[in-house]
Design a protein around this motif. Structure first.
Motif, PDB file in Angstrom:
ATOM      1  N   ALA A   1      -6.909   2.967   3.338  1.00  0.00           N
ATOM      2  CA  ALA A   1      -7.320   3.964   3.247  1.00  0.00           C
ATOM      3  C   ALA A   1      -7.086   3.676   1.607  1.00  0.00           C
ATOM      4  CB  ALA A   1      -6.954   5.406   3.708  1.00  0.00           C
ATOM      5  N   GLY A   2      -7.941   4.100   1.069  1.00  0.00           N
ATOM      6  CA  GLY A   2      -8.023   4.268  -0.810  1.00  0.00           C
ATOM      7  C   GLY A   2      -7.983   3.153  -0.994  1.00  0.00           C
ATOM      8  N   ASP A   3      -9.116   2.227  -0.513  1.00  0.00           N
ATOM      9  CA  ASP A   3      -8.987   0.846  -0.885  1.00  0.00           C
ATOM     10  C   ASP A   3     -10.838   1.707  -1.883  1.00  0.00           C
ATOM     11  OD1 ASP A   3      -7.768  -0.655   0.073  1.00  0.00           O
ATOM     12  OD2 ASP A   3      -9.152  -1.232   1.159  1.00  0.00           O
ATOM     13  N   ASP A   4     -11.274   0.272  -2.991  1.00  0.00           N
ATOM     14  CA  ASP A   4     -12.076   0.719  -3.921  1.00  0.00           C
ATOM     15  C   ASP A   4     -13.372   0.884  -3.391  1.00  0.00           C
ATOM     16  OD1 ASP A   4     -13.038  -1.934  -4.412  1.00  0.00           O
ATOM     17  OD2 ASP A   4     -12.054  -2.389  -5.567  1.00  0.00           O
ATOM     18  N   PRO A   5     -14.324   1.738  -3.252  1.00  0.00           N
ATOM     19  CA  PRO A   5     -15.553   1.281  -2.877  1.00  0.00           C
ATOM     20  C   PRO A   5     -16.696   0.123  -2.159  1.00  0.00           C
ATOM     21  CG  PRO A   5     -15.502   2.759  -4.359  1.00  0.00           C
ATOM     22  CD  PRO A   5     -14.304   1.822  -4.915  1.00  0.00           C
ATOM     23  N   THR A   6     -15.574  -1.088  -3.765  1.00  0.00           N
ATOM     24  CA  THR A   6     -16.070  -2.784  -2.903  1.00  0.00           C
ATOM     25  C   THR A   6     -15.485  -3.137  -1.354  1.00  0.00           C
ATOM     26  OG1 THR A   6     -16.098  -2.998  -5.478  1.00  0.00           O
ATOM     27  CG2 THR A   6     -16.635  -4.758  -4.566  1.00  0.00           C
ATOM     28  N   ASP A   7     -14.321  -2.960  -1.788  1.00  0.00           N
ATOM     29  CA  ASP A   7     -13.080  -3.169  -0.211  1.00  0.00           C
ATOM     30  C   ASP A   7     -14.190  -2.574   0.662  1.00  0.00           C
ATOM     31  OD1 ASP A   7     -11.899  -5.048  -2.004  1.00  0.00           O
ATOM     32  OD2 ASP A   7     -10.087  -3.637  -2.761  1.00  0.00           O
ATOM     33  N   THR A   8     -13.762  -1.146   1.040  1.00  0.00           N
ATOM     34  CA  THR A   8     -14.464  -0.822   1.976  1.00  0.00           C
ATOM     35  C   THR A   8     -15.797  -1.203   2.104  1.00  0.00           C
ATOM     36  OG1 THR A   8     -13.210   1.510   0.975  1.00  0.00           O
ATOM     37  CG2 THR A   8     -14.886   1.851   3.031  1.00  0.00           C
ATOM     38  N   GLY A   9     -16.825  -1.365   1.524  1.00  0.00           N
ATOM     39  CA  GLY A   9     -18.146  -2.483   1.668  1.00  0.00           C
ATOM     40  C   GLY A   9     -18.301  -3.138   2.035  1.00  0.00           C
ATOM     41  N   ALA A  10     -17.090  -4.489   1.971  1.00  0.00           N
ATOM     42  CA  ALA A  10     -16.921  -6.041   2.545  1.00  0.00           C
ATOM     43  C   ALA A  10     -16.086  -5.593   4.038  1.00  0.00           C
ATOM     44  CB  ALA A  10     -16.394  -6.228   0.888  1.00  0.00           C
ATOM     45  N   LYS A  11     -15.289  -4.728   3.134  1.00  0.00           N
ATOM     46  CA  LYS A  11     -14.591  -4.728   5.570  1.00  0.00           C
ATOM     47  C   LYS A  11     -15.826  -3.891   6.275  1.00  0.00           C
ATOM     48  CE  LYS A  11      -9.887  -3.233   4.325  1.00  0.00           C
ATOM     49  NZ  LYS A  11      -9.057  -2.762   3.432  1.00  0.00           N
ATOM     50  N   ALA A  12     -17.337  -2.904   5.949  1.00  0.00           N
ATOM     51  CA  ALA A  12     -17.487  -2.390   6.762  1.00  0.00           C
ATOM     52  C   ALA A  12     -18.823  -4.057   6.627  1.00  0.00           C
ATOM     53  CB  ALA A  12     -18.095  -1.776   6.190  1.00  0.00           C
ATOM     54  N   TYR A  13     -19.069  -4.762   5.862  1.00  0.00           N
ATOM     55  CA  TYR A  13     -20.138  -5.845   6.270  1.00  0.00           C
ATOM     56  C   TYR A  13     -19.375  -6.744   6.988  1.00  0.00           C
ATOM     57  CZ  TYR A  13     -22.612 -10.224   5.546  1.00  0.00           C
ATOM     58  OH  TYR A  13     -23.245 -11.047   5.213  1.00  0.00           O
ATOM     59  N   GLN A  14     -18.087  -7.083   7.186  1.00  0.00           N
ATOM     60  CA  GLN A  14     -17.464  -8.470   7.671  1.00  0.00           C
ATOM     61  C   GLN A  14     -17.693  -7.213   9.426  1.00  0.00           C
ATOM     62  OE1 GLN A  14     -16.326 -11.615   6.653  1.00  0.00           O
ATOM     63  NE2 GLN A  14     -16.347 -11.607   9.060  1.00  0.00           N
ATOM     64  N   ARG A  15     -17.129  -6.333   9.284  1.00  0.00           N
ATOM     65  CA  ARG A  15     -17.648  -5.536  10.859  1.00  0.00           C
ATOM     66  C   ARG A  15     -18.638  -6.135  11.583  1.00  0.00           C
ATOM     67  NH1 ARG A  15     -14.127  -1.884   9.279  1.00  0.00           N
ATOM     68  NH2 ARG A  15     -16.403  -0.957   9.270  1.00  0.00           N
TER      69      ARG A  15
END
Length: 137
Positions: free
Chosen positions: A60-74
């Protein structure tokens, strides 16, 4: 569970030799190995996904790019897991068809799929003509 069906009773295309017990056992053994590998892979992937989900709460608190990359990987991992589950179901179904004596019968037209096709692709449920027709749709 070993098949109680006589291999020679399974359908073959004109010009093909009947199935032998050893040929059918070889195909079955390959499917059994594939099933074991898929189950192991699915279990490992699900464990890894569960770990990542718990890690994402900590992220929580990751920047939007990290959040997007994690969502893509998931999403990518979930798609791969779904594909593995589908292959597992197809392989298990092929074994069930062997046991039922319907292995090698096209599910669309009822004709023989062909021994050579099944040896190359043991999960096949359609003959070449029906498969081509299905892919054109």
């Amino acid at each position: 569970m070993a098949s109680t069906v006589n291999a020679a009773d399974l359908p073959v295309r004109p010009g093909e030799d009947p199935w032998t017990e050893s040929e059918l056992a070889e195909v079955r053994s390959g499917l059994d190995s594939e099933i074991a590998e898929l189950r192991e892979g699915i279990a490992a992937a699900e464990s890894e996904l569960a770990e990542r989900l718990s890690d994402s709460v900590e992220g929580a608190g990751d920047d939007p790019t990290d959040t997007g990359a994690k969502a893509y990987q998931r999403e990518h991992d979930l798609a791969l897991n779904y594909n593995s589950r589908e292959l597992l179901a197809q392989s298990e179904r092929a074994i069930q068809r062997m046991d039922a004596g319907t292995y090698g019968v096209c599910e669309s037209c009822g004709k023989a799929i062909g021994k050579a096709r099944l040896q190359a692709f043991p999960r096949a449920t359609l003959c070449v003509q029906c498969k081509q027709r299905e892919e054109r749709r």
